[in-house]
Design a protein around this motif. Structure first.
Motif, PDB file in Angstrom:
ATOM      1  N   SER A  57       0.675  -1.002   0.074  1.00 12.68           N
ATOM      2  CA  SER A  57       0.103  -0.032   0.158  1.00 12.68           C
ATOM      3  C   SER A  57       0.692   1.440  -0.045  1.00 12.68           C
ATOM      4  CB  SER A  57      -0.735   0.073   1.144  1.00 12.68           C
ATOM      5  OG  SER A  57      -0.274  -0.097   2.447  1.00 12.68           O
ATOM      6  N   SER A  58       2.178   1.268   0.605  1.00 14.57           N
ATOM      7  CA  SER A  58       2.734   2.421   0.523  1.00 14.57           C
ATOM      8  C   SER A  58       3.264   2.940  -0.902  1.00 14.57           C
ATOM      9  CB  SER A  58       4.131   2.053   1.162  1.00 14.57           C
ATOM     10  OG  SER A  58       4.828   1.007   0.680  1.00 14.57           O
ATOM     11  N   TYR A  59       3.188   1.854  -1.931  1.00 14.08           N
ATOM     12  CA  TYR A  59       3.654   2.397  -3.043  1.00 14.08           C
ATOM     13  C   TYR A  59       2.114   3.042  -3.902  1.00 14.08           C
ATOM     14  CZ  TYR A  59       7.613  -0.871  -3.688  1.00 14.08           C
ATOM     15  OH  TYR A  59       8.744  -1.423  -3.250  1.00 14.08           O
ATOM     16  N   TRP A  64       0.419  10.643   5.805  1.00 14.94           N
ATOM     17  CA  TRP A  64       0.578  12.351   6.143  1.00 14.94           C
ATOM     18  C   TRP A  64       1.857  13.056   6.196  1.00 14.94           C
ATOM     19  CZ3 TRP A  64       2.880  14.531  10.446  1.00 14.94           C
ATOM     20  CH2 TRP A  64       3.339  13.941  11.141  1.00 14.94           C
ATOM     21  N   GLN A  65       2.925  12.152   6.674  1.00 11.42           N
ATOM     22  CA  GLN A  65       4.454  12.806   6.594  1.00 11.42           C
ATOM     23  C   GLN A  65       4.680  13.070   5.165  1.00 11.42           C
ATOM     24  OE1 GLN A  65       3.683   9.974   8.254  1.00 11.42           O
ATOM     25  NE2 GLN A  65       4.486   9.881  10.270  1.00 11.42           N
ATOM     26  N   GLN A  71       3.948  19.147   0.175  1.00  6.51           N
ATOM     27  CA  GLN A  71       3.769  20.411   0.012  1.00  6.51           C
ATOM     28  C   GLN A  71       4.869  21.562   0.311  1.00  6.51           C
ATOM     29  OE1 GLN A  71       0.772  20.721   3.199  1.00  6.51           O
ATOM     30  NE2 GLN A  71      -0.716  19.524   2.341  1.00  6.51           N
ATOM     31  N   LEU A  72       5.845  20.827   1.448  1.00  4.98           N
ATOM     32  CA  LEU A  72       7.025  21.556   1.491  1.00  4.98           C
ATOM     33  C   LEU A  72       7.907  21.854  -0.001  1.00  4.98           C
ATOM     34  CD1 LEU A  72       8.309  20.248   4.818  1.00  4.98           C
ATOM     35  CD2 LEU A  72       7.349  22.575   4.336  1.00  4.98           C
ATOM     36  N   ALA A  73       7.937  20.670  -0.641  1.00  6.71           N
ATOM     37  CA  ALA A  73       8.785  20.626  -1.974  1.00  6.71           C
ATOM     38  C   ALA A  73       8.073  21.476  -2.866  1.00  6.71           C
ATOM     39  CB  ALA A  73       8.884  19.435  -2.238  1.00  6.71           C
ATOM     40  N   PRO A 341      10.708  11.529   6.032  1.00  6.06           N
ATOM     41  CA  PRO A 341       9.931  10.364   6.456  1.00  6.06           C
ATOM     42  C   PRO A 341      10.712   9.003   5.718  1.00  6.06           C
ATOM     43  CG  PRO A 341       8.509  11.986   5.276  1.00  6.06           C
ATOM     44  CD  PRO A 341       9.999  12.603   5.142  1.00  6.06           C
ATOM     45  N   LEU A 342      10.186   7.930   6.344  1.00  7.98           N
ATOM     46  CA  LEU A 342      10.915   6.626   6.095  1.00  7.98           C
ATOM     47  C   LEU A 342      10.588   6.322   4.575  1.00  7.98           C
ATOM     48  CD1 LEU A 342      10.494   4.337   9.159  1.00  7.98           C
ATOM     49  CD2 LEU A 342      12.334   5.807   8.542  1.00  7.98           C
TER      50      LEU A 342
END
Length: 649
Positions: A57-59, A64-65, A71-73, A341-342
């Motif tokens: 699912s991470s793919y 939220w991190q 957003q920062l990018a 984030p990891l």
């Protein structure tokens, strides 16, 4: 910002095409060169067809991190484009294989593989360049629109320079190196994996070993036959001059053949590589690694033309320096106000069997022996050489494990240039099989079985045939000849040389199910004489479902046996000729591999310079003749005119 808005409403392929077209319009290149950029960089592999349903699912989603990081990018990118409007877009958050935007630092997955070679940077670099297949960027002057996970790249064993760099950086960081992915610009040769300008590793001279002191240097040396030192010096000078001329000529040929062409995109070609900083793992000096070759490079190497950004699994840095001086820059430590984030990438795994080389392909150009490709099967050690048309032995392909005779060789020929129509031959110590095409006698295969050689010493001065392999059996197979009746058209004939048996099998008619046969056997208890044929109903076996009276006639069978005896003798000689041809092929190939030569075109620069030097004296002679013609009259004038015409032709 306009370019980003266009990418949101258009497909990545359309955006890439627009970017290429806009960039090429600003360059001074021809339309043919522009068209080449769209046609040459296509990959045969379809990445859109890969299965992503099994991925974690991470793919497919962002935490939220990761959303906060994106957003920062975006905020950073807006500031960057405002402060530096002339700079190229940054490679920040391309989509992964599931179409989800991922920040490039989170795509780096530090992993230490459980193999001894992977603990060192050289082993990691060699694994990446050997395990993956290089794919060029779709657009040579812009970064890719996607960046897949290292696990997917390893599964399909292919990728572009960014995929190579991310995987290599993940392995190096896992092994304890201070490594970074680099997005920058490089030369055409480095971006396209063109190594023609580099020295062949086999031609590199080994390091010099200091000579040990001779323990017998104090022994008395008796004078040899006196020789003239002057003559020795003159011979040495002559040999030195000849070798220098040969080396100079060969070097000119290599320079002419491998001279790089002008690159209209010099300085604009995007490339990705790896930066390894000194300090960790006792690295004495900072260096680059080209992931396509696995070779280390100095940070001042002229092949690297500039850097846009670098990143690892913890941070992302943008180069704000002037790139006109190449990659001579320094890294500054910056305090991080946001914890990365990891990585979203699953653990990188490579099976022990997956690291084994299965097949290696090598391509060649300008070889005099016309070899253009070599395939090496690392499992069976089988080597297959492929040749272009024109080889003196008409070779098309040669498969072998060793160039020693009778060790298993398969040779393919350009059969249209052979009189016998032979297109393939296989030979080992016990058998030889030959395949034919387009023969008038409809022969398409011949199989020969050999026995063991007699264990005896060859006599002094004897020939190779004195201890040749005995021929046990010869089989021949024929296609159907429509001009003959089936009961007279031989499909298979077997010559059992040792047992003195000849067997014929005929073709079938459309309604037949069992083939007709004729067998001539040796007469038991009767000594055979060379020019004698003994034929009786006891040594002739016939199975004839057809009712042909011709084959029931003993005189016909007697004449047929005479003919077969003569053909068997010719066949044995043809087998010996085939053996001799195979030996000659192996000798020629061994010599060609030991003395590799380049073929030089008659239109090369070196050749033209030689011809120009040869024509200079002729032109001087013409001018002198023209001057003489003004004083000597018509005969000299006609001679001068004839010479000039010949030179013009």
């Amino acid at each position: 910002m306009e370019a980003l808005e266009e990418e949101e409403v258009q497909t990545p392929e359309d955006a890439i095409s627009l970017t290429i077209s806009d960039s090429l319009d600003n360059l001074d290149i021809s339309e043919a060169e522009k068209q080449a950029f769209f046609e040459s960089d296509e990959s045969d592999f379809d990445w859109s067809s890969i299965d992503t349903s099994h991925l974690p699912s991470s793919y497919k989603t962002n935490s939220w991190q990761e959303e906060k990081l994106l957003q920062l990018a975006d905020h950073f990118f807006r500031q960057y484009t405002h402060l530096c409007p002339d700079r190229k877009p940054l490679f920040l958050h391309p989509v992964n294989e599931c179409g989800v935007q991922k920040f490039v630092s989170t795509t780096v997955r530090p992993t230490l593989l459980p193999y001894p070679d992977m603990y060192y940077w050289s082993g990691c670099a060699s694994f990446v360049c050997d395990y993956l297949i290089m794919e060029p960027l779709k657009c040579p002057i812009t970064p890719p629109s996607s960046l897949y996970s290292p696990t997917t790249i390893l599964k399909y064993q292919r990728g572009n320079c960014f995929d190579f760099a991310v995987l290599l950086c993940s392995l190096l960081i896992g092994a304890g190196y201070d490594a970074y992915c680099v997005h920058g610009y490089a030369t055409l040769e480095m971006c396209s994996l063109d190594q023609t300008q580099e020295l062949c590793p086999r031609l590199r001279k080994p390091p010099e070993v200091p000579e040990e002191e001779d323990p017998n240097k104090y022994r008395i040396k008796y004078p040899l036959e006196p020789q003239s030192k002057f003559e020795l010096q003159q011979k040495a000078k002559e040999k030195g001059t000849e070798s220098a001329q040969e080396e100079e000529t060969e070097e000119e040929v290599v320079m002419e053949v491998e001279k790089p062409k002008r690159d209209p995109l010099h300085g604009l070609r995007v490339h990705a590589w790896v930066l390894v900083l000194s300090g960790k793992r006792k690295v004495p000096e900072t260096f680059f690694i080209n992931p396509f070759t696995g070779n280390p490079h100095s940070t001042t190497d002229e092949c690297f033309l500039g850097i846009e950004s670098i990143w690892n699994h913890r941070n992302y840095w943008v180069n704000m320096q002037d790139c006109r001086r190449g990659c001579k820059q320094e890294k500054e430590e910056i305090d991080m106000s946001f914890e990365m984030p990891l990585s979203w990438v699953a653990r990188i795994k490579v099976s022990c069997r997956g690291t084994e080389e299965l097949e290696v392909k090598e391509w060649f150009k300008h070889r005099e022996d016309l070899l253009y490709m070599r395939e090496v099967n690392k499992q069976t050690q089988l080597i297959t050489d492929h040749f272009r048309p024109g080889h003196p032995l008409l070779l098309k392909a040669h498969s072998y494990t060793s160039l020693e005779p009778e060790t298993g060789h398969t040779v393919e020929f350009y059969h249209t240039a052979r009189v016998d129509g032979l297109w393939k031959r296989f030979e080992n110590a016990t058998e030889m099989t030959e395949y034919f095409v387009g023969r008038e006698d409809f022969l398409h295969m011949r199989h020969t079985e050999f026995g063991e050689r007699e264990k005896k010493m060859e006599k002094a001065g004897g020939t190779a045939e004195a201890n040749s392999r005995p021929i046990v059996q010869i089989k021949e197979y024929f296609h159907r000849n429509p001009e003959k009746p089936a009961d007279e058209d031989i499909e298979e004939r077997i010559f059992m040389v040792i047992d003195d048996i000849i067997q014929l099998t005929y073709h079938l008619e459309l309604d037949d199910t069992i083939a007709s046969q004729v067998v001539f056997c040796r007469v038991i208890g009767r000594e055979k004489k060379e020019d004698e044929i003994f034929l009786s109903r006891e040594n002739t076996v016939k199975y004839q479902p057809w009712s042909s009276e011709k084959h029931k006639n003993m005189l016909h069978l007697y004449n047929l046996l005479w003919q077969l005896r003569a053909e068997q003798k010719d066949l044995k000689q043809q087998v010996r000729d085939s053996e001799a041809e195979m030996l000659n092929i192996l000798m020629v190939r061994e010599d060609e591999e030991a003395n590799i030569k380049l073929s030089v075109s008659i239109y090369s620069t070196a050749k033209r310079e030689q011809e120009h030097e040869a024509t200079v004296p002729e032109e001087e002679q013409k001018s002198s003749l023209e001057k003489e013609s003004q004083h000597t009259g018509g005969e000299a004038e006609s001679l001068t005119h004839g010479t000039t015409t010949t030179s013009t032709m």
